[in-house]
Design a protein around this motif. Sequence first.
Motif, PDB file in Angstrom:
ATOM      1  N   PRO A 252       0.790  -1.233   0.000  1.00 26.08           N
ATOM      2  CA  PRO A 252       0.000   0.000   0.000  1.00 26.08           C
ATOM      3  C   PRO A 252       0.823   1.284   0.000  1.00 26.08           C
ATOM      4  CG  PRO A 252       0.092  -0.906   2.210  1.00 26.08           C
ATOM      5  CD  PRO A 252       0.797  -1.901   1.320  1.00 26.08           C
ATOM      6  N   THR A 253       2.152   1.174   0.131  1.00 26.89           N
ATOM      7  CA  THR A 253       2.977   2.381   0.204  1.00 26.89           C
ATOM      8  C   THR A 253       2.852   3.203  -1.075  1.00 26.89           C
ATOM      9  OG1 THR A 253       4.564   1.106   1.513  1.00 26.89           O
ATOM     10  CG2 THR A 253       5.278   3.257   0.722  1.00 26.89           C
ATOM     11  N   GLY A 254       2.552   4.487  -0.938  1.00 26.27           N
ATOM     12  CA  GLY A 254       2.470   5.390  -2.078  1.00 26.27           C
ATOM     13  C   GLY A 254       1.135   5.421  -2.781  1.00 26.27           C
ATOM     14  N   VAL A 255       0.165   4.649  -2.291  1.00 20.31           N
ATOM     15  CA  VAL A 255      -1.145   4.617  -2.951  1.00 20.31           C
ATOM     16  C   VAL A 255      -1.817   5.993  -2.890  1.00 20.31           C
ATOM     17  CG1 VAL A 255      -3.483   3.652  -2.799  1.00 20.31           C
ATOM     18  CG2 VAL A 255      -1.493   2.142  -2.648  1.00 20.31           C
ATOM     19  N   GLY A 256      -1.765   6.637  -1.730  1.00 18.22           N
ATOM     20  CA  GLY A 256      -2.357   7.964  -1.600  1.00 18.22           C
ATOM     21  C   GLY A 256      -1.677   8.990  -2.493  1.00 18.22           C
ATOM     22  N   ASP A 257      -0.374   8.868  -2.667  1.00 16.95           N
ATOM     23  CA  ASP A 257       0.364   9.795  -3.532  1.00 16.95           C
ATOM     24  C   ASP A 257      -0.086   9.631  -4.984  1.00 16.95           C
ATOM     25  OD1 ASP A 257       1.735  10.377  -1.204  1.00 16.95           O
ATOM     26  OD2 ASP A 257       3.435   9.091  -1.702  1.00 16.95           O
ATOM     27  N   ALA A 258      -0.276   8.379  -5.402  1.00 10.64           N
ATOM     28  CA  ALA A 258      -0.742   8.127  -6.765  1.00 10.64           C
ATOM     29  C   ALA A 258      -2.146   8.692  -6.971  1.00 10.64           C
ATOM     30  CB  ALA A 258      -0.725   6.634  -7.058  1.00 10.64           C
ATOM     31  N   PHE A 259      -3.004   8.524  -5.964  1.00 12.16           N
ATOM     32  CA  PHE A 259      -4.345   9.112  -6.085  1.00 12.16           C
ATOM     33  C   PHE A 259      -4.245  10.618  -6.292  1.00 12.16           C
ATOM     34  CE2 PHE A 259      -7.700  11.629  -4.237  1.00 12.16           C
ATOM     35  CZ  PHE A 259      -8.793  11.186  -4.986  1.00 12.16           C
ATOM     36  N   ARG A 260      -3.415  11.274  -5.508  1.00 15.31           N
ATOM     37  CA  ARG A 260      -3.272  12.724  -5.626  1.00 15.31           C
ATOM     38  C   ARG A 260      -2.788  13.117  -7.019  1.00 15.31           C
ATOM     39  NH1 ARG A 260      -3.402  11.220  -0.639  1.00 15.31           N
ATOM     40  NH2 ARG A 260      -3.545  12.591   1.170  1.00 15.31           N
ATOM     41  N   ALA A 261      -1.841  12.351  -7.560  1.00 21.55           N
ATOM     42  CA  ALA A 261      -1.349  12.653  -8.903  1.00 21.55           C
ATOM     43  C   ALA A 261      -2.474  12.546  -9.933  1.00 21.55           C
ATOM     44  CB  ALA A 261      -0.208  11.701  -9.261  1.00 21.55           C
ATOM     45  N   GLY A 262      -3.245  11.474  -9.865  1.00 24.31           N
ATOM     46  CA  GLY A 262      -4.340  11.315 -10.813  1.00 24.31           C
ATOM     47  C   GLY A 262      -5.405  12.380 -10.655  1.00 24.31           C
ATOM     48  N   PHE A 263      -5.756  12.662  -9.405  1.00 24.67           N
ATOM     49  CA  PHE A 263      -6.780  13.680  -9.145  1.00 24.67           C
ATOM     50  C   PHE A 263      -6.321  15.045  -9.658  1.00 24.67           C
ATOM     51  CE2 PHE A 263      -8.713  16.988  -6.536  1.00 24.67           C
ATOM     52  CZ  PHE A 263     -10.065  16.669  -6.616  1.00 24.67           C
ATOM     53  N   LEU A 264      -5.080  15.415  -9.358  1.00 26.85           N
ATOM     54  CA  LEU A 264      -4.575  16.725  -9.785  1.00 26.85           C
ATOM     55  C   LEU A 264      -4.455  16.810 -11.301  1.00 26.85           C
ATOM     56  CD1 LEU A 264      -1.909  17.270  -6.995  1.00 26.85           C
ATOM     57  CD2 LEU A 264      -4.014  18.597  -7.315  1.00 26.85           C
ATOM     58  N   ALA A 265      -4.094  15.697 -11.950  1.00 26.75           N
ATOM     59  CA  ALA A 265      -4.067  15.696 -13.408  1.00 26.75           C
ATOM     60  C   ALA A 265      -5.457  15.978 -13.964  1.00 26.75           C
ATOM     61  CB  ALA A 265      -3.546  14.359 -13.925  1.00 26.75           C
ATOM     62  N   GLY A 266      -6.467  15.372 -13.356  1.00 28.91           N
ATOM     63  CA  GLY A 266      -7.827  15.643 -13.783  1.00 28.91           C
ATOM     64  C   GLY A 266      -8.203  17.104 -13.625  1.00 28.91           C
ATOM     65  N   ILE A 267      -7.732  17.717 -12.553  1.00 29.97           N
ATOM     66  CA  ILE A 267      -7.998  19.145 -12.338  1.00 29.97           C
ATOM     67  C   ILE A 267      -7.307  19.977 -13.422  1.00 29.97           C
ATOM     68  CG2 ILE A 267      -7.627  21.088 -10.757  1.00 29.97           C
ATOM     69  CD1 ILE A 267      -9.793  19.027  -9.890  1.00 29.97           C
ATOM     70  N   VAL A 268      -6.057  19.628 -13.746  1.00 27.87           N
ATOM     71  CA  VAL A 268      -5.345  20.335 -14.815  1.00 27.87           C
ATOM     72  C   VAL A 268      -6.109  20.228 -16.128  1.00 27.87           C
ATOM     73  CG1 VAL A 268      -3.239  20.361 -16.209  1.00 27.87           C
ATOM     74  CG2 VAL A 268      -3.073  20.076 -13.739  1.00 27.87           C
ATOM     75  N   TRP A 269      -6.677  19.061 -16.388  1.00 32.33           N
ATOM     76  CA  TRP A 269      -7.413  18.832 -17.626  1.00 32.33           C
ATOM     77  C   TRP A 269      -8.840  19.380 -17.566  1.00 32.33           C
ATOM     78  CZ3 TRP A 269      -5.794  13.022 -17.359  1.00 32.33           C
ATOM     79  CH2 TRP A 269      -4.428  12.917 -17.689  1.00 32.33           C
ATOM     80  N   GLN A 270      -9.158  20.072 -16.473  1.00 29.88           N
ATOM     81  CA  GLN A 270     -10.470  20.701 -16.283  1.00 29.88           C
ATOM     82  C   GLN A 270     -11.602  19.674 -16.297  1.00 29.88           C
ATOM     83  OE1 GLN A 270     -10.524  23.864 -19.292  1.00 29.88           O
ATOM     84  NE2 GLN A 270      -9.552  25.256 -17.846  1.00 29.88           N
ATOM     85  N   GLN A 271     -11.316  18.516 -15.746  1.00 31.86           N
ATOM     86  CA  GLN A 271     -12.334  17.488 -15.585  1.00 31.86           C
ATOM     87  C   GLN A 271     -13.138  17.752 -14.303  1.00 31.86           C
ATOM     88  OE1 GLN A 271     -12.828  14.425 -17.760  1.00 31.86           O
ATOM     89  NE2 GLN A 271     -12.052  16.191 -18.900  1.00 31.86           N
ATOM     90  N   PRO A 272     -14.386  17.321 -14.255  1.00 38.27           N
ATOM     91  CA  PRO A 272     -15.150  17.439 -13.009  1.00 38.27           C
ATOM     92  C   PRO A 272     -14.505  16.579 -11.927  1.00 38.27           C
ATOM     93  CG  PRO A 272     -16.332  16.083 -14.590  1.00 38.27           C
ATOM     94  CD  PRO A 272     -15.173  16.684 -15.330  1.00 38.27           C
ATOM     95  N   TYR A 273     -14.813  16.898 -10.672  1.00 43.45           N
ATOM     96  CA  TYR A 273     -14.203  16.174  -9.560  1.00 43.45           C
ATOM     97  C   TYR A 273     -14.414  14.664  -9.665  1.00 43.45           C
ATOM     98  CZ  TYR A 273     -13.373  20.565  -7.028  1.00 43.45           C
ATOM     99  OH  TYR A 273     -12.924  21.797  -6.635  1.00 43.45           O
ATOM    100  N   GLU A 274     -15.578  14.249 -10.143  1.00 42.82           N
ATOM    101  CA  GLU A 274     -15.847  12.821 -10.233  1.00 42.82           C
ATOM    102  C   GLU A 274     -14.838  12.131 -11.144  1.00 42.82           C
ATOM    103  OE1 GLU A 274     -19.569   9.765 -10.997  1.00 42.82           O
ATOM    104  OE2 GLU A 274     -19.576  11.716 -12.002  1.00 42.82           O
TER     105      GLU A 274
END
Length: 339
Positions: A252-274
């Motif tokens: 499980p090490t780094g799982v939260g970091d990967a989530f943050r990367a994916g979520f922030l990429a979605g924000i950069v791409w102007q995707q909705p939070y979902e």
Amino acid sequence: MRIAVTGSIATDHLMVFPGRFADQLITEQLDKVSLSFLVDHLEVRRGGVAANISFGLGRLGLRPVLVGAAGVDFAEYEAWLRAGGVDTGSVRVSETLHTARFVCTTDADQNQIATFYAGAMAEAREIELAPVVRRVGGLDLVVVAPNDPAAMLRHTDECRATGLPFAADPSQQLARLGAEETRRLVDGARFLFTNEYEAALLQERTGWTAAEVLARVGTWVTTLGENGVVITEEGGAELRVPAVPTADIKDPTGVGDAFRAGFLAGIVWQQPYERAAQLGCALATLVLESVGTQEYKPAWSDLLARIEDAYGAQAAREIAPHLPQLSPLPDPSTAGGAS
């Protein structure tokens, strides 16, 4: 949108204990714990929260700016990050200290006991954000991830003073922070990231209720492990996104970091939070199925298939155009590595 990720850069020493920590704890003796666990496996990998998040963003085709302090042994790690699309031009390299060390033991229930040696990370407090902004020509978001506490406070205060939007991610450093320090790290954040336990600890540290926290931040993102993520905004509106399931859990090490990367990429791409959260959950599962925080390597087509299976064809269709040409993710084994 340009993102700077401030925080730890470290080498991870990951060990596996085949039993359960809980079985070794005696309730009547918890005030005198003295335990040693004989582990079966040791993996030495690249890590550090800021480096992990930056690596994930780089793999998603963005060019994040990594801001942190590393040691005299950083050259090989830096080459790896640069090859992965990370801007390392604002990393401070110590002249005398080694890169930080994260030592973590995981039991059969995926519980973890960890310690962290700061090393060169202590010099992160000397880093000023203004020169970073000038060097890259401006920033749209600064992630303040776990780091030397003085550095976290400095970066947050500078963001507020200059009007730079920032994301607060105090995570494991909540254990080191007092009430006033925690309030300073959270107040005014565009995003607040915690896991479920940290969400409760944050409220205990600040003395604020959940509603009071939400009155001070834009959006609160709380990861829930196998139950996915909940995204909350002021007024109590909640968005819940389930995790991408897997039966192949490695570490499980780094799982939260990967989530943050994916979520922030979605924000950069102007995707909705979902959609941003769905991408984050999918990337997190790839890390969960790997040993090490930067070792995941399936093709983008596999990532999209997981998103489609978990969230439907529409989600996959909306995320697909933003991925870097659907090319395979680079294989970490071909770029050298920590041993």
